[in-house]
Design a protein around this motif. Structure first.
Motif, PDB file in Angstrom:
ATOM      1  N   ALA A  47     -39.068-121.654 -30.469  1.00  0.00           N
ATOM      2  CA  ALA A  47     -39.220-122.247 -31.800  1.00  0.00           C
ATOM      3  C   ALA A  47     -37.878-122.776 -32.302  1.00  0.00           C
ATOM      4  CB  ALA A  47     -39.763-121.207 -32.780  1.00  0.00           C
ATOM      5  N   PRO A  48     -37.882-123.658 -33.311  1.00  0.00           N
ATOM      6  CA  PRO A  48     -36.615-124.073 -33.937  1.00  0.00           C
ATOM      7  C   PRO A  48     -35.860-122.849 -34.437  1.00  0.00           C
ATOM      8  CG  PRO A  48     -38.418-125.476 -34.664  1.00  0.00           C
ATOM      9  CD  PRO A  48     -39.047-124.364 -33.883  1.00  0.00           C
ATOM     10  N   LYS A  49     -34.543-122.912 -34.360  1.00  0.00           N
ATOM     11  CA  LYS A  49     -33.744-121.740 -34.700  1.00  0.00           C
ATOM     12  C   LYS A  49     -33.974-121.277 -36.143  1.00  0.00           C
ATOM     13  CE  LYS A  49     -29.580-121.257 -32.880  1.00  0.00           C
ATOM     14  NZ  LYS A  49     -28.103-121.323 -32.655  1.00  0.00           N
ATOM     15  N   GLY A  50     -34.239-122.201 -37.047  1.00  0.00           N
ATOM     16  CA  GLY A  50     -34.469-121.831 -38.441  1.00  0.00           C
ATOM     17  C   GLY A  50     -35.691-120.972 -38.653  1.00  0.00           C
ATOM     18  N   CYS A  51     -36.603-120.952 -37.679  1.00  0.00           N
ATOM     19  CA  CYS A  51     -37.812-120.116 -37.786  1.00  0.00           C
ATOM     20  C   CYS A  51     -37.533-118.671 -37.394  1.00  0.00           C
ATOM     21  CB  CYS A  51     -38.913-120.662 -36.876  1.00  0.00           C
ATOM     22  SG  CYS A  51     -39.397-122.364 -37.192  1.00  0.00           S
ATOM     23  N   TYR A  52     -36.332-118.408 -36.907  1.00  0.00           N
ATOM     24  CA  TYR A  52     -36.054-117.093 -36.315  1.00  0.00           C
ATOM     25  C   TYR A  52     -36.027-115.982 -37.365  1.00  0.00           C
ATOM     26  CZ  TYR A  52     -34.243-113.876 -32.809  1.00  0.00           C
ATOM     27  OH  TYR A  52     -34.093-112.829 -31.935  1.00  0.00           O
TER      28      TYR A  52
END
Length: 517
Positions: free
Chosen positions: A141-146
């Motif tokens: 996933a995009p890192k911001g979703c982590y």
């Protein structure tokens, strides 16, 4: 787009072109041949109509002459520090540098008030560099979703969205504020991360923000190249491309209409940052206020180097121009040099990709874009053998990706401002896989919880560690939502002289009032 060809041999090129569009296709082929990139049509006759249309469309949109110029510049004009003995370094001029570590509380409050006033007039927006995937974190996933495993399980995107929400509330309280304070959020994705990023925001109802004020846009791409400058293909019908680096944000802002959107909103100041810093103070009013007070057109927030040998880039002067110089470009004597006035390192302003811009400056970037530096990243690139057509998954480095860095514009600033902040309070990047112990999910979680404890104690409260609090590295599990406090403000009237028992997660001021005793 040029329609797919059907039949009819072009004697000059040996490529089949359509009767209806033969002139258009022939001109495209000749253009690429003249640029030394005619090999991209090697397998054209093997393609079906859809594949031909796909390839033609991609090559028609690609500025092949620009690609050649970029390759030429990147390979013949390498880093001045590594290849130009006349390059000289100098420390930052005192007049463009200030430190929140050294400033008085009154001065810091003055900067904060200036920044809040600008926000309260809807003059400030935010640019989020969010194109990265969480591959090194074990996530596609995009890192911001982590999720860094806070008690609330909030993603990085949510933490940052809530800081914007809270800051809008704080600015709304400023005397003379507009009726509806808005901090527009411009989110730059890469092509691969955009669908997942947009979907994540939609699924989470934009984290309480208005979707009208969140604008998604994509950074650009550049073709992957062989070491002699030939464009590589990932299939017979598609050029191999890669994101053009976080420095591609400037062209993307212009090309996707974001700058025009800012003009419509009458935005004057921008804060830009990377998604992976869990402590980032989004649209930080102190930083904004400092840069506005300095009449800066560009600003950089930095942290103090921990040691002379810390492997970080440093903001300083290179050949009398502002720049970020990588640690590998600074010799040992220079790295250890100290300021006789205070004993601190002369070159200590560590770059954290946290910037201020005026919209006027962003609009000027196009005028000097051709002079910006491109950086070579040598990579293993999956590609097509241009003789056989076989797809190759190389075991060794076989090509290059060209990228720009967001700080490459620094030498072109007229009024630069550099602002040093407390690393402990504002910088905790998420770079490495879980369990590595450095810049990883565990350190991100720890740093947020430790900051929340400091906020609480600075407001006069006492944190009581409960028996059932499973502490990581001795950190009490106290999570204060950004909706409760942006940077520690507003707590004293509730918590002074009172205690709170961990583990506890507080989502609102009302919850905080109920949690203290």
């Amino acid at each position: 787009m040029i329609a797919a060809p059907t039949a009819s041999l072009n004697v000059n090129t040996g490529v089949n072109t359509s009767n209806s569009n033969s002139d258009d296709v022939r001109q495209l082929i000749e253009r690429y041949q003249a640029a030394g990139q005619g090999h991209l049509f090697n397998f054209y006759d093997d393609l079906n109509d859809d594949e031909k249309a796909k390839l033609v469309s991609q090559l028609e949109a690609l500025n092949v002459e620009r690609v050649n110029r970029i390759h030429q510049k990147a390979t013949t004009c390498p880093s001045p520090m590594l290849n130009n003995q006349s390059a000289t370094l100098a420390p930052l001029p005192e007049e463009c540098f200030d430190s929140v570590l050294e400033a008085s509380k009154d001065k810091t409050q003055e900067w904060r008030t200036v920044g809040l006033n600008q926000i309260s007039q809807n003059k400030v927006a935010v640019i989020l560099l969010a194109g990265g995937q969480g591959t090194r974190l074990g996530s596609s996933a995009p890192k911001g979703c982590y999720d860094i495993n806070l008690p609330s399980n909030k993603s990085l995107f949510q933490i940052q969205a809530e800081r914007i929400f809270k800051l809008q509330q704080l600015a709304q309280q400023q005397p003379g504020a507009v009726a509806n304070v808005i901090i527009p959020w411009y989110v730059m994705t890469s092509g691969p991360t955009r669908p997942a990023t947009v979907a994540f925001f939609q699924e989470n109802n934009y984290f309480g923000l208005s979707s009208d004020n969140i604008v998604f846009f994509e950074q650009g791409t550049l073709p992957c190249l062989t070491f002699d400058g030939k464009i590589m293909m990932e299939s017979k019908s598609q050029v191999a491309v890669a994101p053009d680096g976080n420095g591609g944000v400037y062209a993307a802002l212009r090309g996707t209409g974001v700058l025009a959107n800012m003009a419509e909103r009458k935005i004057e100041y921008l804060h830009a940052y990377c998604v992976d810093n869990c402590l980032v103070r989004v649209a930080d009013p102190v930083f904004i206020g400092y840069c506005v007070s300095k009449n800066a057109d560009c600003g950089a927030k930095v942290v103090r180097k921990n040691t002379p040998d810390e492997p970080v880039g440093v903001v300083c002067l290179r050949n009398a121009a502002f720049n970020v110089v990588e640690y590998s470009e600074i010799d040992e004597d220079v790295a250890h040099a100290t300021n006789p006035k205070n004993g601190q390192l002369l070159y200590s302003a560590a770059n954290i990709v946290n910037h201020f811009y005026t919209t006027d400056f962003l609009n000027k970037v196009e005028s000097f874009e051709g002079d910006l530096e491109y950086h070579i990243a040598r990579k293993k690139i999956k590609t097509v053998d241009m003789q056989t057509g076989d797809v190759i998954a190389p075991k060794q480095v076989n090509g290059m990706k060209l990228e720009m860095f967001v700080f490459d514009v620094f030498p072109f600033t007229e009024r630069m401002a550099v602002f040093e902040v407390d690393r402990r309070e504002e910088f905790s990047p998420l770079k490495n896989a879980p369990g590595t112990g450095v810049d990883c999910p565990e350190t991100s979680r720890r740093d947020i919880l430790q900051q929340n404890v400091r906020f609480f104690e600075a407001a006069g409260g006492k944190v009581v560690v409960g028996e059932d609090d499973i502490q990581a590295e001795g950190t009490p599990t106290l999570e204060l939502s950004p909706l409760v406090t942006y940077s520690g403000e507003g707590l004293a009237e509730i918590v002074a002289g009172k205690s709170i028992k961990t583990p506890v997660r507080v989502h609102s001021l009302e919850e905080l009032k109920r949690a203290v005793f």
